[in-house]
Write a protein that holds these residues in place. Structure first.
Motif, short mmCIF file in Angstrom:
data_model
loop_
_atom_site.label_atom_id
_atom_site.label_comp_id
_atom_site.label_asym_id
_atom_site.label_seq_id
_atom_site.Cartn_x
_atom_site.Cartn_y
_atom_site.Cartn_z
N GLY A 192 -52.62 -21.43 -64.14
CA GLY A 192 -53.06 -21.71 -65.58
C GLY A 192 -51.92 -22.06 -66.22
N LYS A 193 -50.70 -22.30 -65.54
CA LYS A 193 -49.44 -22.87 -66.15
C LYS A 193 -49.25 -24.35 -65.49
N ALA A 194 -48.06 -24.94 -66.48
CA ALA A 194 -47.65 -25.92 -66.08
C ALA A 194 -46.88 -25.88 -64.65
N PHE A 195 -46.93 -27.03 -63.78
CA PHE A 195 -46.18 -27.01 -62.54
C PHE A 195 -44.79 -27.68 -62.77
N VAL A 196 -44.53 -28.62 -63.59
CA VAL A 196 -43.31 -29.44 -63.45
C VAL A 196 -42.88 -29.43 -64.91
N ASP A 197 -41.69 -29.70 -65.30
CA ASP A 197 -41.14 -29.81 -66.65
C ASP A 197 -41.81 -30.99 -67.53
N ASN A 198 -41.81 -32.01 -66.87
CA ASN A 198 -42.16 -33.40 -67.53
C ASN A 198 -42.33 -34.56 -66.52
N ALA A 199 -43.00 -35.39 -67.05
CA ALA A 199 -43.48 -36.57 -66.14
C ALA A 199 -42.32 -37.64 -66.17
N GLY A 200 -41.44 -37.61 -67.20
CA GLY A 200 -40.53 -38.82 -67.42
C GLY A 200 -39.49 -38.69 -66.43
N THR A 201 -38.63 -37.68 -66.79
CA THR A 201 -37.43 -37.54 -65.84
C THR A 201 -37.65 -36.83 -64.42
N SER A 202 -38.64 -35.98 -64.50
CA SER A 202 -38.97 -35.43 -63.26
C SER A 202 -39.77 -36.11 -62.22
N ASN A 232 -45.35 -48.56 -59.49
CA ASN A 232 -45.50 -47.24 -58.74
C ASN A 232 -45.01 -46.09 -59.39
N ALA A 233 -43.76 -45.92 -59.81
CA ALA A 233 -43.15 -44.85 -60.63
C ALA A 233 -43.78 -44.49 -61.68
N PHE A 234 -44.14 -45.64 -62.47
CA PHE A 234 -44.67 -45.21 -63.93
C PHE A 234 -46.15 -44.77 -63.66
N ASP A 235 -46.77 -45.35 -62.70
CA ASP A 235 -48.21 -44.99 -62.32
C ASP A 235 -48.17 -43.27 -61.79
N TYR A 236 -47.21 -42.85 -61.28
CA TYR A 236 -47.21 -41.64 -60.78
C TYR A 236 -46.90 -40.57 -61.80
N ALA A 237 -46.15 -41.19 -62.84
CA ALA A 237 -45.93 -40.42 -64.02
C ALA A 237 -47.03 -40.23 -64.93
N LEU A 238 -47.95 -41.25 -64.98
CA LEU A 238 -49.03 -41.21 -65.58
C LEU A 238 -50.14 -39.99 -65.03
N LYS A 239 -50.20 -40.26 -63.70
CA LYS A 239 -51.14 -39.28 -62.93
C LYS A 239 -50.75 -38.08 -63.06
N ALA A 240 -49.59 -37.78 -63.07
CA ALA A 240 -49.11 -36.10 -63.36
C ALA A 240 -49.45 -35.74 -64.61
N LEU A 394 -39.22 -44.56 -70.24
CA LEU A 394 -39.38 -43.04 -70.58
C LEU A 394 -39.79 -42.80 -71.83
N ASN A 395 -39.79 -43.58 -72.87
CA ASN A 395 -40.27 -43.39 -74.23
C ASN A 395 -41.96 -43.57 -74.21
N ALA A 396 -42.26 -44.63 -73.29
CA ALA A 396 -43.59 -44.98 -73.27
C ALA A 396 -44.38 -43.63 -72.24
N ILE A 397 -43.73 -43.24 -71.51
CA ILE A 397 -44.35 -42.11 -70.63
C ILE A 397 -44.42 -40.78 -71.54
N THR A 398 -43.26 -40.50 -72.38
CA THR A 398 -43.24 -39.44 -73.10
C THR A 398 -44.25 -39.30 -74.31
N ASN A 399 -44.46 -40.67 -75.02
CA ASN A 399 -45.47 -40.72 -75.88
C ASN A 399 -46.94 -40.38 -75.51
N VAL A 400 -47.33 -40.80 -74.22
CA VAL A 400 -48.54 -40.50 -73.43
C VAL A 400 -48.58 -38.63 -73.27
N GLU A 401 -47.50 -38.43 -72.93
CA GLU A 401 -47.53 -37.08 -72.42
C GLU A 401 -47.60 -35.98 -73.75
#
Length: 424
Positions: A192-202, A232-240, A394-401
């Motif tokens: 029930g907890k998060a797996f990874v800290d964030n999708a941007g840098t990690s 591909n890297a951007f899409d992986y971040a969105l998938k996470a 990174l800004n775009a990914i963080t905004n989605v997150e």
């Protein structure tokens, strides 16, 4: 971005300082210096004072005025201002992503070939040296370290989730980024907890630093909008993010630091310099962290260079510092002392490096893990716009997150903002 602090690992060895002969003179128009002192600008968070103290042990008559200017970006900005105003330090540490803007203006720096850089360039990884070599041949910087990629994970939290804890077994869980995300889903479902800290840098910053073409092609043209590696890297971040496995905690911010000790996430990207961050921010977790292979097996994020501005008053003293402290054996000693991954491949098979284990990270064989990551890398070009491009992605990914951006529009938003930022 490269934020690091240094804390000795138990395998720390005394720095073996070998003096290197200085090359020829400084060229016409070079300011006269006393040869016994120099001014050194560094960025914060890497304890450059320690390295200076090591140097002074064998050069007690040399005075080093060290100034920690600020972050790596702030240091680069201050250097730009200093170059325009004419009052410059004798030596400056430049972070890898900031270096290309200076390489485009080699006339502002000492060509280190006059001191013998062309004779020792073979000591360093070819792709690292190429980043500090101008198109017209000038060498303006000598590399101090690289940032091979890996993943740090909490063994205790993995055990609670019913996942394997042995680093080899954990590495097998995620040969690809898709598998990494699927592992995250299993962890989150079990805890029930998060797996990874964030999708941007990690996720994004790691995946985008793993292939042969990042934001620029080999000729230096910007290709961020068409590079499969970037998309591909951007899409992986969105998938996470869409999988619900991220803690939404941006790297190096206060909640990220606090969340590390609280177990808000079980996994964090761990380029070699990140280990000291984890060690410093969560000292009570010694033995509860381990290090596994990065999905894809190889990559690099980070690295710095030492350069001498053209108007330096004491360039020979600055060069002696460079040639002494960045020799292969001293880079090896520095790794054993504080964990900075060498840029000198001749030491990658050294028994001391291969035997290096970090007790904080469950005796992970950090020497082998990180050199394998760097040696498996297909080098990519870093251009003068790379830092700005990466920040907008990174800004775009963080905004989605954070729930402020539409994932369906995030890619196009990032491209539009990049074009505004760099004009291309």
């Amino acid at each position: 971005m490269k934020l690091r602090t240094t804390a000795p690992i138990v395998l720390a060895a005394a720095l073996v300082l070998t003096t290197a002969a200085c090359g020829g003179g400084g060229g016409s128009g070079q300011p006269a210096g006393d040869g016994k002192s120099f001014e050194f600008w560094s960025f914060t968070g890497i304890n450059q004072k320690r390295t200076v103290e090591d140097y002074k042990k064998i050069n007690p008559n040399v005075q080093v005025k060290l100034t920690e200017v600020g972050s790596s970006t702030e240091t680069a900005q201050s250097l730009t201002t200093a170059l325009a105003g004419g009052k410059v330090p004798d030596l400056v540490l430049i972070q890898g992503d900031n270096l290309p803007q200076f390489v485009q203006q080699p006339q502002n720096f000492q060509d280190l070939r006059q001191y013998g850089a062309d004779k020792i360039k073979g000591d360093y990884l070819d792709w690292v040296m190429s980043q500090s070599t101008a198109k017209t041949g000038e060498i303006i910087g000598i590399p101090t370290d690289v940032g091979g990629l890996a993943v740090a994970y909490r063994t205790d939290l993995f055990k609670e989730a019913g996942l394997p804890t042995d680093r080899d077994e954990v590495s097998k869980l995620w040969p690809t980024w898709d598998a990494f995300i699927e592992t995250g889903k299993k962890y989150t479902a079990a805890t029930g907890k998060a797996f990874v800290d964030n999708a941007g840098t990690s996720v994004f910053y790691q995946a985008v630093n793993q292939g042969p073409q990042k934001y620029h092609d080999p000729s230096g043209n910007v290709v961020y909008a068409t590079s499969p590696q970037v998309k591909n890297a951007f899409d992986y971040a969105l998938k996470a993010i869409q999988a619900g496995i991220t803690a939404k905690q941006s790297s190096f911010e206060e909640n990220w630091i606090a969340g590390m000790s609280k177990g808000d996430y079980a996994v964090v990207s761990a380029p070699s310099w990140m280990l000291n961050q984890i060690r410093d921010y969560a000292p009570g977790l010694k033995g509860k962290w381990d290090i596994a292979t990065i999905p894809g097996g190889a990559g690099n994020w980070g690295g710095s260079y030492l350069a001498i501005p053209k108007g330096a008053a004491n360039p020979k003293a600055a060069w002696d510092y460079i040639s002494t402290m960045q020799s292969p054996q001293n880079q090896l000693a520095h790794f054993l002392d504080v964990g900075s991954l060498p840029t000198t491949p001749s030491v990658y098979k050294d028994p001391k490096l291969l035997a290096a284990k970090d007790p904080f990270f469950s005796d992970a064989p950090i020497g082998k893990i990180y050199t394998d990551s760097v040696l498996g890398l297909k080098p990519f070009l870093i251009g003068p716009e790379s830092a700005a491009i990466g920040q907008e992605f990174l800004n775009a990914i963080t905004n989605v997150e954070q729930g402020k951006g539409d994932p369906a529009k995030a890619w196009d938003t990032a491209l539009a903002n990049i074009k505004t930022a760099i004009g291309k």
